[in-house]
Structure formats: C-alpha cells, structure tokens
Design a protein around this motif. Structure first.
Motif, PDB file in Angstrom:
ATOM      1  N   MET A   1       0.832  -1.164   0.000  1.00  0.00           N
ATOM      2  CA  MET A   1       0.000   0.000   0.000  1.00  0.00           C
ATOM      3  C   MET A   1       0.891   1.246   0.000  1.00  0.00           C
ATOM      4  O   MET A   1       1.851   1.314   0.757  1.00  0.00           O
ATOM      5  N   PRO A   2       0.568   2.257  -0.796  1.00  0.00           N
ATOM      6  CA  PRO A   2       1.353   3.501  -0.808  1.00  0.00           C
ATOM      7  C   PRO A   2       1.245   4.217   0.537  1.00  0.00           C
ATOM      8  O   PRO A   2       0.253   4.106   1.241  1.00  0.00           O
ATOM      9  N   ASP A   3       2.270   4.999   0.865  1.00  0.00           N
ATOM     10  CA  ASP A   3       2.309   5.723   2.134  1.00  0.00           C
ATOM     11  C   ASP A   3       1.538   7.039   2.062  1.00  0.00           C
ATOM     12  O   ASP A   3       1.390   7.630   0.999  1.00  0.00           O
ATOM     13  N   LEU A   4       1.088   7.474   3.228  1.00  0.00           N
ATOM     14  CA  LEU A   4       0.574   8.825   3.414  1.00  0.00           C
ATOM     15  C   LEU A   4       1.640   9.594   4.184  1.00  0.00           C
ATOM     16  O   LEU A   4       2.381   9.014   4.973  1.00  0.00           O
ATOM     17  N   SER A   5       1.727  10.894   3.969  1.00  0.00           N
ATOM     18  CA  SER A   5       2.785  11.644   4.643  1.00  0.00           C
ATOM     19  C   SER A   5       2.251  12.746   5.561  1.00  0.00           C
ATOM     20  O   SER A   5       3.007  13.591   6.014  1.00  0.00           O
ATOM     21  N   GLY A   6       0.964  12.755   5.830  1.00  0.00           N
ATOM     22  CA  GLY A   6       0.394  13.754   6.727  1.00  0.00           C
ATOM     23  C   GLY A   6      -0.858  14.357   6.140  1.00  0.00           C
ATOM     24  O   GLY A   6      -1.375  13.893   5.123  1.00  0.00           O
ATOM     25  N   VAL A   7      -1.348  15.395   6.778  1.00  0.00           N
ATOM     26  CA  VAL A   7      -2.541  16.103   6.320  1.00  0.00           C
ATOM     27  C   VAL A   7      -2.091  17.324   5.522  1.00  0.00           C
ATOM     28  O   VAL A   7      -1.309  18.136   6.018  1.00  0.00           O
ATOM     29  N   HIS A   8      -2.585  17.451   4.304  1.00  0.00           N
ATOM     30  CA  HIS A   8      -2.215  18.592   3.463  1.00  0.00           C
ATOM     31  C   HIS A   8      -2.875  19.872   3.969  1.00  0.00           C
ATOM     32  O   HIS A   8      -2.231  20.891   4.156  1.00  0.00           O
ATOM     33  N   HIS A   9      -4.190  19.836   4.181  1.00  0.00           N
ATOM     34  CA  HIS A   9      -4.913  20.959   4.763  1.00  0.00           C
ATOM     35  C   HIS A   9      -6.288  20.489   5.211  1.00  0.00           C
ATOM     36  O   HIS A   9      -6.734  19.416   4.833  1.00  0.00           O
ATOM     37  N   VAL A  10      -6.919  21.304   6.010  1.00  0.00           N
ATOM     38  CA  VAL A  10      -8.291  21.089   6.432  1.00  0.00           C
ATOM     39  C   VAL A  10      -9.097  22.261   5.910  1.00  0.00           C
ATOM     40  O   VAL A  10      -8.652  23.413   5.995  1.00  0.00           O
ATOM     41  N   LYS A  11     -10.269  21.973   5.345  1.00  0.00           N
ATOM     42  CA  LYS A  11     -11.138  23.041   4.825  1.00  0.00           C
ATOM     43  C   LYS A  11     -12.398  23.113   5.673  1.00  0.00           C
ATOM     44  O   LYS A  11     -13.053  22.105   5.915  1.00  0.00           O
ATOM     45  N   LEU A  12     -12.712  24.321   6.128  1.00  0.00           N
ATOM     46  CA  LEU A  12     -13.906  24.544   6.926  1.00  0.00           C
ATOM     47  C   LEU A  12     -14.868  25.464   6.187  1.00  0.00           C
ATOM     48  O   LEU A  12     -14.448  26.453   5.579  1.00  0.00           O
ATOM     49  N   PRO A  13     -16.163  25.168   6.256  1.00  0.00           N
ATOM     50  CA  PRO A  13     -17.148  26.076   5.678  1.00  0.00           C
ATOM     51  C   PRO A  13     -17.399  27.248   6.623  1.00  0.00           C
ATOM     52  O   PRO A  13     -17.357  27.090   7.847  1.00  0.00           O
ATOM     53  N   VAL A  14     -17.640  28.418   6.064  1.00  0.00           N
ATOM     54  CA  VAL A  14     -17.918  29.608   6.870  1.00  0.00           C
ATOM     55  C   VAL A  14     -19.091  30.368   6.264  1.00  0.00           C
ATOM     56  O   VAL A  14     -19.316  30.336   5.057  1.00  0.00           O
ATOM     57  N   ALA A  15     -19.838  31.060   7.110  1.00  0.00           N
ATOM     58  CA  ALA A  15     -20.986  31.830   6.644  1.00  0.00           C
ATOM     59  C   ALA A  15     -20.568  33.186   6.097  1.00  0.00           C
ATOM     60  O   ALA A  15     -21.157  33.683   5.138  1.00  0.00           O
ATOM     61  N   ASP A  16     -19.557  33.801   6.706  1.00  0.00           N
ATOM     62  CA  ASP A  16     -19.092  35.131   6.313  1.00  0.00           C
ATOM     63  C   ASP A  16     -17.572  35.056   6.194  1.00  0.00           C
ATOM     64  O   ASP A  16     -16.872  35.013   7.211  1.00  0.00           O
ATOM     65  N   LEU A  17     -17.075  35.032   4.979  1.00  0.00           N
ATOM     66  CA  LEU A  17     -15.652  34.815   4.745  1.00  0.00           C
ATOM     67  C   LEU A  17     -14.789  35.922   5.366  1.00  0.00           C
ATOM     68  O   LEU A  17     -13.770  35.629   5.996  1.00  0.00           O
ATOM     69  N   ASP A  18     -15.177  37.174   5.224  1.00  0.00           N
ATOM     70  CA  ASP A  18     -14.380  38.261   5.784  1.00  0.00           C
ATOM     71  C   ASP A  18     -14.299  38.167   7.308  1.00  0.00           C
ATOM     72  O   ASP A  18     -13.227  38.308   7.896  1.00  0.00           O
ATOM     73  N   ARG A  19     -15.427  37.936   7.939  1.00  0.00           N
ATOM     74  CA  ARG A  19     -15.466  37.822   9.405  1.00  0.00           C
ATOM     75  C   ARG A  19     -14.594  36.657   9.878  1.00  0.00           C
ATOM     76  O   ARG A  19     -13.810  36.797  10.822  1.00  0.00           O
ATOM     77  N   SER A  20     -14.691  35.519   9.210  1.00  0.00           N
ATOM     78  CA  SER A  20     -13.914  34.349   9.610  1.00  0.00           C
ATOM     79  C   SER A  20     -12.429  34.540   9.335  1.00  0.00           C
ATOM     80  O   SER A  20     -11.585  34.180  10.163  1.00  0.00           O
ATOM     81  N   ARG A  21     -12.092  35.126   8.196  1.00  0.00           N
ATOM     82  CA  ARG A  21     -10.687  35.415   7.902  1.00  0.00           C
ATOM     83  C   ARG A  21     -10.103  36.298   8.994  1.00  0.00           C
ATOM     84  O   ARG A  21      -9.020  36.032   9.506  1.00  0.00           O
ATOM     85  N   ASP A  22     -10.838  37.331   9.393  1.00  0.00           N
ATOM     86  CA  ASP A  22     -10.369  38.222  10.459  1.00  0.00           C
ATOM     87  C   ASP A  22     -10.165  37.459  11.765  1.00  0.00           C
ATOM     88  O   ASP A  22      -9.186  37.676  12.470  1.00  0.00           O
TER      89      ASP A  22
END
Length: 127
Positions: A1-22
């Motif tokens: 079986m091929p190896d995994l090397s970790g988590v690349h990224h996690v994506k979260l949904p947000v209601a207000d992108l500017d507010r969450s980015r801040d």
C-alpha cells in the motif's frame, strides 16, 4: 500500500468569509496565503501559521457552516502543556470565550470550548 505523509490541509465552511478570515488571523495568528476567486468574488482563503505547520482553508458555504456549529472538527497541536496555558492567557487577553484547559485522554493538556464565528469548536492539544 502507498504511504501517506500527513494532512495537506483542512477546509472549513464559513458563513461570512471576511469575518472568519479576520478571526482566524487575529485570534489564531494565521496568515492568508491564497485567495480563491470565482466570478470576481473571493469565495475562499488558504491560511497557514508562521512555521507552515498548519494549513487551513476557509470556504464560503453558510449552509454547511451552520451544520458544524457546536462540533469540534479541528484540533491543533501545541508543542507543550505550558504552551496550552500560554494560549489560554492569550485568549483571555483577547476576550475570546473558551471553556478552559482540561486533561486529555493521554494525560496532556487540551484547551476546549474555543469557537470560531460560526460556532465551530477549535481545540488546542499538547500530549
């Protein structure tokens, strides 16, 4: 079986992108690496910490953000138990509500009850 090397990224949904980015940049100290634009509108951002150990993406998706409110899909590693206490102090200074530090399953320290603007819980762990 091929190896995994970790988590690349996690994506979260947000209601207000500017507010969450801040919130993610000011509270967790992440920086914006990439903005994802569709039809001339920014619909997502990729964030990382200064050491490039955390890669997080936020995506404008109010319906999915609402369904995750109160859930804890993200636990961030903190290098030491003392660092968890330092995070607690920082959050207190920022006036960010949380539920304090508890003992984790492996005997480490876990800061619980920190919620982003959509109510998604972010935990900070040190084993």
């Amino acid at each position: 079986m091929p190896d995994l090397s970790g988590v690349h990224h996690v994506k979260l949904p947000v209601a207000d992108l500017d507010r969450s980015r801040d919130w993610y940049t000011s509270v967790l100290g992440l920086s914006v690496d990439i903005e994802f634009t569709e039809d001339g509108v920014v619909k997502g951002v990729a964030l990382s910490d200064s050491g490039n150990t955390v890669a997080l993406a936020l995506r404008h998706d109010p319906a999915r953000a609402k369904t995750l409110s109160g859930f804890d899909p993200l636990a961030l590693a903190v290098p030491t138990r003392d660092a968890v206490q330092a995070w607690r102090r920082r959050l207190d200074e920022l006036g960010q509500p949380h539920s304090g530090v508890v003992t984790g399953h492996r005997g480490g320290s876990v800061l619980v009850g920190l919620h982003d603007p959509d109510g998604i819980e972010i935990r900070l762990y040190a084993d």
